[in-house]
Scaffold this motif. Structure first.
Motif, PDB file in Angstrom:
ATOM      1  N   ARG A   1     -18.074  50.625  53.096  1.00 51.30           N
ATOM      2  CA  ARG A   1     -17.721  49.351  52.475  1.00 51.30           C
ATOM      3  C   ARG A   1     -18.924  48.420  52.307  1.00 51.30           C
ATOM      4  O   ARG A   1     -19.039  47.705  51.307  1.00 51.30           O
ATOM      5  N   GLU A   2     -19.835  48.428  53.274  1.00 55.44           N
ATOM      6  CA  GLU A   2     -20.965  47.495  53.198  1.00 55.44           C
ATOM      7  C   GLU A   2     -22.009  47.919  52.169  1.00 55.44           C
ATOM      8  O   GLU A   2     -22.897  47.135  51.810  1.00 55.44           O
ATOM      9  N   ASP A   3     -21.914  49.156  51.675  1.00 57.34           N
ATOM     10  CA  ASP A   3     -22.897  49.658  50.717  1.00 57.34           C
ATOM     11  C   ASP A   3     -22.424  49.336  49.299  1.00 57.34           C
ATOM     12  O   ASP A   3     -21.982  50.209  48.551  1.00 57.34           O
ATOM     13  N   ASP A   4     -22.521  48.065  48.921  1.00 61.59           N
ATOM     14  CA  ASP A   4     -21.895  47.627  47.665  1.00 61.59           C
ATOM     15  C   ASP A   4     -22.795  46.756  46.788  1.00 61.59           C
ATOM     16  O   ASP A   4     -22.334  46.154  45.828  1.00 61.59           O
ATOM     17  N   ARG A   5     -24.102  46.708  47.086  1.00 62.30           N
ATOM     18  CA  ARG A   5     -24.975  45.779  46.351  1.00 62.30           C
ATOM     19  C   ARG A   5     -25.229  46.225  44.922  1.00 62.30           C
ATOM     20  O   ARG A   5     -25.297  45.411  44.002  1.00 62.30           O
ATOM     21  N   TYR A   6     -25.434  47.516  44.731  1.00 59.67           N
ATOM     22  CA  TYR A   6     -25.742  48.057  43.403  1.00 59.67           C
ATOM     23  C   TYR A   6     -25.316  49.518  43.378  1.00 59.67           C
ATOM     24  O   TYR A   6     -25.191  50.161  44.434  1.00 59.67           O
ATOM     25  N   PRO A   7     -25.047  50.103  42.199  1.00 57.74           N
ATOM     26  CA  PRO A   7     -24.634  51.516  42.132  1.00 57.74           C
ATOM     27  C   PRO A   7     -25.782  52.430  42.549  1.00 57.74           C
ATOM     28  O   PRO A   7     -26.905  52.294  42.065  1.00 57.74           O
ATOM     29  N   ARG A   8     -25.508  53.371  43.430  1.00 53.86           N
ATOM     30  CA  ARG A   8     -26.534  54.315  43.874  1.00 53.86           C
ATOM     31  C   ARG A   8     -26.688  55.447  42.864  1.00 53.86           C
ATOM     32  O   ARG A   8     -25.781  55.727  42.075  1.00 53.86           O
ATOM     33  N   SER A   9     -27.839  56.115  42.919  1.00 49.47           N
ATOM     34  CA  SER A   9     -28.196  57.092  41.889  1.00 49.47           C
ATOM     35  C   SER A   9     -27.244  58.267  41.825  1.00 49.47           C
ATOM     36  O   SER A   9     -27.067  58.874  40.769  1.00 49.47           O
ATOM     37  N   ASP A  10     -26.596  58.628  42.943  1.00 51.99           N
ATOM     38  CA  ASP A  10     -25.689  59.775  42.955  1.00 51.99           C
ATOM     39  C   ASP A  10     -24.222  59.371  42.936  1.00 51.99           C
ATOM     40  O   ASP A  10     -23.338  60.213  43.048  1.00 51.99           O
ATOM     41  N   GLY A  11     -23.938  58.070  42.811  1.00 51.39           N
ATOM     42  CA  GLY A  11     -22.563  57.595  42.772  1.00 51.39           C
ATOM     43  C   GLY A  11     -21.881  57.549  44.124  1.00 51.39           C
ATOM     44  O   GLY A  11     -20.664  57.354  44.197  1.00 51.39           O
TER      45      GLY A  11
ATOM     46  N   LEU B   1     -17.008  44.193  42.828  1.00 51.89           N
ATOM     47  CA  LEU B   1     -16.812  43.555  41.524  1.00 51.89           C
ATOM     48  C   LEU B   1     -15.393  42.995  41.403  1.00 51.89           C
ATOM     49  O   LEU B   1     -15.187  41.884  40.906  1.00 51.89           O
ATOM     50  N   LYS B   2     -14.431  43.773  41.854  1.00 40.52           N
ATOM     51  CA  LYS B   2     -13.029  43.362  41.737  1.00 40.52           C
ATOM     52  C   LYS B   2     -12.739  42.094  42.534  1.00 40.52           C
ATOM     53  O   LYS B   2     -11.997  41.204  42.077  1.00 40.52           O
ATOM     54  N   GLU B   3     -13.333  41.975  43.721  1.00 37.55           N
ATOM     55  CA  GLU B   3     -13.017  40.868  44.616  1.00 37.55           C
ATOM     56  C   GLU B   3     -13.969  39.684  44.455  1.00 37.55           C
ATOM     57  O   GLU B   3     -13.757  38.635  45.059  1.00 37.55           O
ATOM     58  N   SER B   4     -15.007  39.835  43.627  1.00 43.06           N
ATOM     59  CA  SER B   4     -16.015  38.796  43.493  1.00 43.06           C
ATOM     60  C   SER B   4     -15.450  37.551  42.809  1.00 43.06           C
ATOM     61  O   SER B   4     -14.578  37.629  41.944  1.00 43.06           O
ATOM     62  N   ASP B   5     -15.988  36.395  43.213  1.00 41.43           N
ATOM     63  CA  ASP B   5     -15.614  35.141  42.545  1.00 41.43           C
ATOM     64  C   ASP B   5     -16.673  34.711  41.526  1.00 41.43           C
ATOM     65  O   ASP B   5     -16.584  33.625  40.951  1.00 41.43           O
ATOM     66  N   GLN B   6     -17.682  35.582  41.292  1.00 40.61           N
ATOM     67  CA  GLN B   6     -18.713  35.277  40.309  1.00 40.61           C
ATOM     68  C   GLN B   6     -18.266  35.739  38.924  1.00 40.61           C
ATOM     69  O   GLN B   6     -17.738  36.843  38.766  1.00 40.61           O
TER      70      GLN B   6
END
Length: 380
Positions: free
Chosen positions: A190-200, A210-215
């Motif tokens: 869960r904590e690994d959510d900053r950016y998409p990793r190269s292998d998905g 993204l779903k829970e973000s308020d930005q």
């Protein structure tokens, strides 16, 4: 590796800021190649021509910065396997990158030499800035070290800071493995959510953020991803990443409001979802250069068309390099955006096409037809 006089902003215009010139020598089949990426670059050629080697070299460059050379070498068969025809033929791998940034030009170069323990080390490493008088002012990072010294340089060195900033935003994506145990199908931390990793491997966690973000940018990105997924798979009503303790599982809700787990996604749907996600990131968080190996693998023609459209849309904000064998994907690009990759006696050759040179042919034939006829090269 010293920048040559032609390595000037005027000589390699990729349409504004960005990577102007990438030189690789001595790496696998890449004896000595230069790639001048534009906003969009499509590499096409037969199996064994060197497309994947070129993308692997592009993947290595940002890993150097993060002090990951030794782990990369170990993961890819060690030093002798990476040198062009081995250390008896090639002493070192040379890497040179020319970058334009807000009117200034920067250069990074490294020479990775073979060591007796089958590893590689930095024989030389430099960052340079082009002075207004046309000379290069070099920040020498030394030699003999096993990992890059870019991050150890003084924070007051603006040249090294600029090179670090750009190399840190080169990203490689590879979503070939969709087996039951693949990173794409298993739960994400869960904590690994900053950016998409190269292998998905963190796809579910990234989508949950993204779903829970308020930005606003994140919410728009989430909406785009769902909209594009419905386009290529109308049965999908909504993606639904679900948090389970410290991990995240990726589910989808279908048009009959039934829930399906990620293990029930088809290979093509899962790959398309991963590609859509990385190409629909918030604009401000996009990498500076994205390279993707065989994005068409297992995709329906309509999904291939969508991926090409997304690439073109975000190419205003990032440079994109795609490697393909697909004539279906080829027809979504102009001749000027295509680089033909061929092998000549074990050496990779790159040839950029020209719309002007092919004008008469293109009046009657598509690029895919010219490729199949052997007119533009790239055939086995």
């Amino acid at each position: 590796m010293q920048p040559s006089p032609e390595d000037s902003p005027a000589a390699h215009d990729a349409g504004g800021d960005g990577f102007q010139h990438i030189h690789i020598a001595g790496f696998c089949s890449l004896k000595d190649v230069v790639l001048e990426p534009g906003r969009l670059t499509l590499l096409i050629g037969p199996n064994g021509a060197g497309k994947s080697n070129l993308l692997q070299a592009l993947r290595l460059i940002p890993l150097l910065r993060t002090r990951s050379l030794q782990s990369y070498v170990a993961d890819h068969g060690f030093g002798a396997a990476l040198l062009h025809y081995g250390p008896k033929t090639t002493e070192a791998i040379e890497i040179g990158v020319l970058i334009r940034d807000q009117g200034s030009s920067y250069r990074y170069d490294a020479r990775l030499a073979f060591a007796s323990d089958d590893s590689l080390y930095f024989q030389t490493e430099n960052a340079a800035c082009l002075h207004p008088d046309g000379s290069w002012v070099t920040s020498t990072l030394g030699g003999g070290h096993r990992e890059s010294k870019l991050l150890e340089a003084s924070p007051d060195d603006q040249t090294v800071a600029a090179v670090n900033r750009w190399l840190g935003r080169m990203t490689f994506y590879h979503f070939h493995d969709t087996s039951a145990q693949s990173n794409l199908r298993t739960h994400a931390r869960r904590e690994d959510d900053r950016y998409p990793r190269s292998d998905g491997s963190n796809l579910a966690a990234y989508l949950l953020r993204l779903k829970e973000s308020d930005q606003d940018d994140d919410r728009k990105s989430w909406q785009r991803i769902n909209r594009h997924c419905r386009h290529i798979a109308p049965v999908i009503k909504e993606l639904d990443p679900v948090a389970i303790n410290d991990s995240v599982r990726l589910d989808l809700i279908d048009v009959r409001d039934q829930r399906f787990g990620c293990h029930q996604f088809s290979d093509g749907t899962l790959r398309a979802l991963a590609l859509i996600t990385v190409l629909s990131q918030p604009t401000a968080k996009l990498p500076r250069l994205i390279s993707i190996d065989e994005p068409e693998l297992g995709l329906h023609p309509s999904a291939i068309a969508l991926i090409a459209e997304l690439c073109r849309s975000i190419s205003r904000h990032t440079q994109i390099i795609l490697s393909t064998q697909s004539t279906e994907l080829l027809d979504h690009f102009s001749a000027d955006e295509v680089v033909v990759v061929e092998s000549d006696h074990g050496e990779t050759r790159l040839t950029r096409l020209s719309s002007d040179a092919l004008q008469r042919w293109l009046e009657d034939y598509s690029l895919s037809e010219l490729y199949n006829k052997g007119v533009i090269g790239g055939k086995p």
